[in-house]
Scaffold this motif. Sequence first.
Motif, PDB file in Angstrom:
ATOM      1  N   GLY A 137     -13.217   5.216  -8.389  1.00 15.42           N
ATOM      2  CA  GLY A 137     -14.014   6.238  -8.719  1.00 15.42           C
ATOM      3  C   GLY A 137     -13.283   7.603  -8.112  1.00 15.42           C
ATOM      4  O   GLY A 137     -13.794   8.652  -8.163  1.00 15.42           O
ATOM      5  N   ARG A 138     -11.947   7.428  -7.509  1.00 13.72           N
ATOM      6  CA  ARG A 138     -11.352   8.355  -6.895  1.00 13.72           C
ATOM      7  C   ARG A 138     -10.053   8.659  -7.792  1.00 13.72           C
ATOM      8  O   ARG A 138      -9.635   7.730  -8.312  1.00 13.72           O
ATOM      9  CB  ARG A 138     -10.899   8.048  -5.489  1.00 13.72           C
ATOM     10  N   PRO A 139      -9.423   9.994  -7.623  1.00 13.85           N
ATOM     11  CA  PRO A 139      -8.289  10.062  -8.239  1.00 13.85           C
ATOM     12  C   PRO A 139      -7.052   9.324  -7.720  1.00 13.85           C
ATOM     13  O   PRO A 139      -6.947   9.253  -6.647  1.00 13.85           O
ATOM     14  CB  PRO A 139      -8.098  11.738  -8.020  1.00 13.85           C
ATOM     15  N   LEU A 140      -6.143   8.983  -8.625  1.00 17.86           N
ATOM     16  CA  LEU A 140      -5.148   8.481  -8.342  1.00 17.86           C
ATOM     17  C   LEU A 140      -3.948   9.797  -8.453  1.00 17.86           C
ATOM     18  O   LEU A 140      -3.724  10.370  -9.628  1.00 17.86           O
ATOM     19  CB  LEU A 140      -4.402   7.402  -9.491  1.00 17.86           C
ATOM     20  N   LEU A 141      -3.279   9.731  -7.432  1.00 19.68           N
ATOM     21  CA  LEU A 141      -2.519  11.051  -7.346  1.00 19.68           C
ATOM     22  C   LEU A 141      -1.045  10.621  -7.130  1.00 19.68           C
ATOM     23  O   LEU A 141      -0.536   9.650  -6.493  1.00 19.68           O
ATOM     24  CB  LEU A 141      -2.634  12.040  -6.123  1.00 19.68           C
ATOM     25  N   ARG A 142       0.078  11.391  -7.953  1.00 11.66           N
ATOM     26  CA  ARG A 142       1.277  11.260  -7.628  1.00 11.66           C
ATOM     27  C   ARG A 142       1.832  11.820  -6.402  1.00 11.66           C
ATOM     28  O   ARG A 142       1.024  12.779  -6.168  1.00 11.66           O
ATOM     29  CB  ARG A 142       2.030  11.707  -9.019  1.00 11.66           C
ATOM     30  N   ALA A 143       2.954  11.694  -5.982  1.00 10.35           N
ATOM     31  CA  ALA A 143       3.381  12.328  -4.491  1.00 10.35           C
ATOM     32  C   ALA A 143       3.111  13.941  -4.678  1.00 10.35           C
ATOM     33  O   ALA A 143       2.908  14.582  -3.657  1.00 10.35           O
ATOM     34  CB  ALA A 143       4.676  11.809  -4.151  1.00 10.35           C
TER      35      ALA A 143
ATOM     36  N   VAL B 263      -2.263  14.560 -11.267  1.00 10.39           N
ATOM     37  CA  VAL B 263      -3.410  13.298 -11.156  1.00 10.39           C
ATOM     38  C   VAL B 263      -2.923  12.374 -12.409  1.00 10.39           C
ATOM     39  O   VAL B 263      -2.195  12.709 -13.602  1.00 10.39           O
ATOM     40  CB  VAL B 263      -4.692  13.937 -11.933  1.00 10.39           C
ATOM     41  N   LEU B 264      -2.861  11.106 -11.742  1.00  8.63           N
ATOM     42  CA  LEU B 264      -2.322   9.816 -12.815  1.00  8.63           C
ATOM     43  C   LEU B 264      -3.551   9.359 -13.825  1.00  8.63           C
ATOM     44  O   LEU B 264      -4.709   9.558 -13.176  1.00  8.63           O
ATOM     45  CB  LEU B 264      -1.629   9.058 -12.048  1.00  8.63           C
ATOM     46  N   LYS B 265      -2.914   8.610 -14.807  1.00 10.79           N
ATOM     47  CA  LYS B 265      -4.335   7.631 -15.456  1.00 10.79           C
ATOM     48  C   LYS B 265      -4.613   6.498 -14.461  1.00 10.79           C
ATOM     49  O   LYS B 265      -3.686   5.794 -14.251  1.00 10.79           O
ATOM     50  CB  LYS B 265      -3.632   7.540 -16.865  1.00 10.79           C
ATOM     51  N   GLY B 266      -6.001   6.393 -14.558  1.00 13.68           N
ATOM     52  CA  GLY B 266      -6.650   5.197 -14.002  1.00 13.68           C
ATOM     53  C   GLY B 266      -6.712   4.153 -14.928  1.00 13.68           C
ATOM     54  O   GLY B 266      -6.369   4.269 -16.159  1.00 13.68           O
ATOM     55  N   PRO B 267      -7.415   3.122 -14.662  1.00 16.55           N
ATOM     56  CA  PRO B 267      -7.381   1.866 -15.130  1.00 16.55           C
ATOM     57  C   PRO B 267      -8.399   1.948 -16.577  1.00 16.55           C
ATOM     58  O   PRO B 267      -8.581   1.370 -17.394  1.00 16.55           O
ATOM     59  CB  PRO B 267      -7.780   0.777 -14.114  1.00 16.55           C
ATOM     60  N   ASN B 268      -9.234   2.989 -16.352  1.00 19.44           N
ATOM     61  CA  ASN B 268     -10.316   3.246 -17.530  1.00 19.44           C
ATOM     62  C   ASN B 268      -9.924   4.364 -18.428  1.00 19.44           C
ATOM     63  O   ASN B 268     -10.792   4.808 -19.087  1.00 19.44           O
ATOM     64  CB  ASN B 268     -11.742   3.407 -16.896  1.00 19.44           C
ATOM     65  N   PHE B 269      -8.668   4.674 -18.292  1.00 18.64           N
ATOM     66  CA  PHE B 269      -8.261   5.902 -19.113  1.00 18.64           C
ATOM     67  C   PHE B 269      -8.257   5.625 -20.730  1.00 18.64           C
ATOM     68  O   PHE B 269      -8.150   4.556 -21.200  1.00 18.64           O
ATOM     69  CB  PHE B 269      -6.645   6.332 -18.801  1.00 18.64           C
ATOM     70  N   ARG B 270      -9.032   6.599 -21.310  1.00 20.43           N
ATOM     71  CA  ARG B 270      -8.911   6.486 -22.728  1.00 20.43           C
ATOM     72  C   ARG B 270      -8.248   7.975 -23.323  1.00 20.43           C
ATOM     73  O   ARG B 270      -8.604   8.961 -22.935  1.00 20.43           O
ATOM     74  CB  ARG B 270     -10.401   6.223 -23.000  1.00 20.43           C
TER      75      ARG B 270
END
Length: 129
Positions: A100-106, A110-117
């Motif tokens: 439930g937290r954002p995945l961030l590039r350096a 914001v990057l796409k998480g596993p549930n991205f659609r």
Amino acid sequence: MIDNTLEMVRAWHHAFGVPIADDAAIPAERAEMRLAILEEEVAELRAAVSAGNMVEVLDALCDIQYVLDGTFLEFGLHPVKAAGMAEVHASNMSKLGADGRPLLRADGKVLKGPNFRPPDLTRVLRGAK
């Protein structure tokens, strides 16, 4: 006072005789001009940011929104702008990670998480017809 940017720009288009398309299409005779104006405004934003000039940053951001809304009008996408934005927003919200937290590039993107659609904009466009 109009509080919707699309309606402000629509009023400007009417006052100045700038086209507003009824149907979604890329207008061959004006598309390149629209793209060039957007690129000019983004370049002005870049210059304002580099100069640290917040007045010019605000001016550039407002100009970008104005030209962008004008492009929605000229490309006949104004009837589906809200639905398109809602669909892109829902897609962007699906980028959250499994926790439930954002995945961030350096650099903070914001990057796409596993549930991205991806957004279903084809459905949005079909709804406009």
